[in-house]
Design a protein around this motif. Structure first.
Motif, mmCIF file in Angstrom:
data_model
loop_
_atom_site.group_PDB
_atom_site.id
_atom_site.type_symbol
_atom_site.label_atom_id
_atom_site.label_comp_id
_atom_site.label_asym_id
_atom_site.label_seq_id
_atom_site.Cartn_x
_atom_site.Cartn_y
_atom_site.Cartn_z
ATOM 1 N N UNK A 1 34.884 49.068 38.191
ATOM 2 C CA UNK A 1 33.688 49.218 37.359
ATOM 3 C C UNK A 1 32.459 49.509 38.220
ATOM 4 N N UNK A 2 32.368 48.871 39.376
ATOM 5 C CA UNK A 2 31.240 49.106 40.277
ATOM 6 C C UNK A 2 31.261 50.539 40.815
ATOM 7 N N UNK A 3 32.441 51.046 41.111
ATOM 8 C CA UNK A 3 32.563 52.413 41.610
ATOM 9 C C UNK A 3 32.133 53.408 40.556
ATOM 10 N N UNK A 4 32.515 53.155 39.332
ATOM 11 C CA UNK A 4 32.079 54.046 38.251
ATOM 12 C C UNK A 4 30.565 54.053 38.154
ATOM 13 N N UNK B 1 33.335 48.148 16.545
ATOM 14 C CA UNK B 1 34.036 47.110 17.263
ATOM 15 C C UNK B 1 33.718 47.214 18.759
ATOM 16 N N UNK B 2 33.546 46.099 19.386
ATOM 17 C CA UNK B 2 33.239 46.059 20.804
ATOM 18 C C UNK B 2 34.446 46.483 21.638
ATOM 19 N N UNK C 1 37.200 53.651 33.196
ATOM 20 C CA UNK C 1 36.745 53.819 34.580
ATOM 21 C C UNK C 1 37.861 54.401 35.443
ATOM 22 N N UNK C 2 39.083 53.930 35.254
ATOM 23 C CA UNK C 2 40.211 54.407 36.047
ATOM 24 C C UNK C 2 40.437 55.902 35.861
ATOM 25 N N UNK D 1 39.721 48.180 27.939
ATOM 26 C CA UNK D 1 39.263 49.526 27.586
ATOM 27 C C UNK D 1 38.312 50.063 28.655
ATOM 28 N N UNK D 2 37.418 49.199 29.113
ATOM 29 C CA UNK D 2 36.448 49.612 30.124
ATOM 30 C C UNK D 2 37.143 49.955 31.449
#
Length: 131
Positions: free
Chosen positions: A94-97, A1-2, A12-13, A7-8
């Protein structure tokens, strides 16, 4: 499952260090820090940006950060701490990760540009340029 975006973001957090607007209020002009605005150019034109920030469109980050890329920007090769921000803090999380995964010392501005504006902090009219 995607995986979902939620979740992303949660993943990342758990891996990224975030800083608050209050923490950055007195440090955004610090020479050891590069504020990186990843918002769309239309957002910059409409709302302005943090004075002195470097604009790096989210869609180009991988290419601008990687020194092997023909699109590499020397600004990302400096020994500094990069504080990424977007409007609310999600895209920049997300960019920081991504930036951390690529070897940068990176932080996320938790409340984003919206929080910056709500705090009454300085806003510039135009991007500082793609240095």
């Amino acid at each position: 499952m995607a995986r979902s975006y939620k979740d992303m973001l949660a993943e990342a957090d758990a891996l990224v260090t975030s800083v608050s607007v209050d923490e950055m209020a007195g440090r955004f002009r610090d020479e050891s820090i590069v504020m990186v605005d990843i918002r769309d150019p239309r957002e910059l034109e409409r709302e302005g940006m943090i004075p002195g920030a470097f604009h790096a469109p989210r869609g180009m980050l991988e290419f601008w950060i990687d020194p092997e890329s023909p699109y590499h920007r020397p600004r990302f090769a400096e020994a500094r701490t990069y504080v990424f921000y977007c409007a609310s803090g999600w895209r920049s999380l997300l960019a920081t990760r991504l930036a951390q995964d690529m070897g940068l010392e990176a932080r996320n501005l938790r409340e984003g540009f919206s929080g910056w504006q709500k705090a009454g902090l300085p806003v510039g009219e135009k991007p500082a340029g793609r240095r």
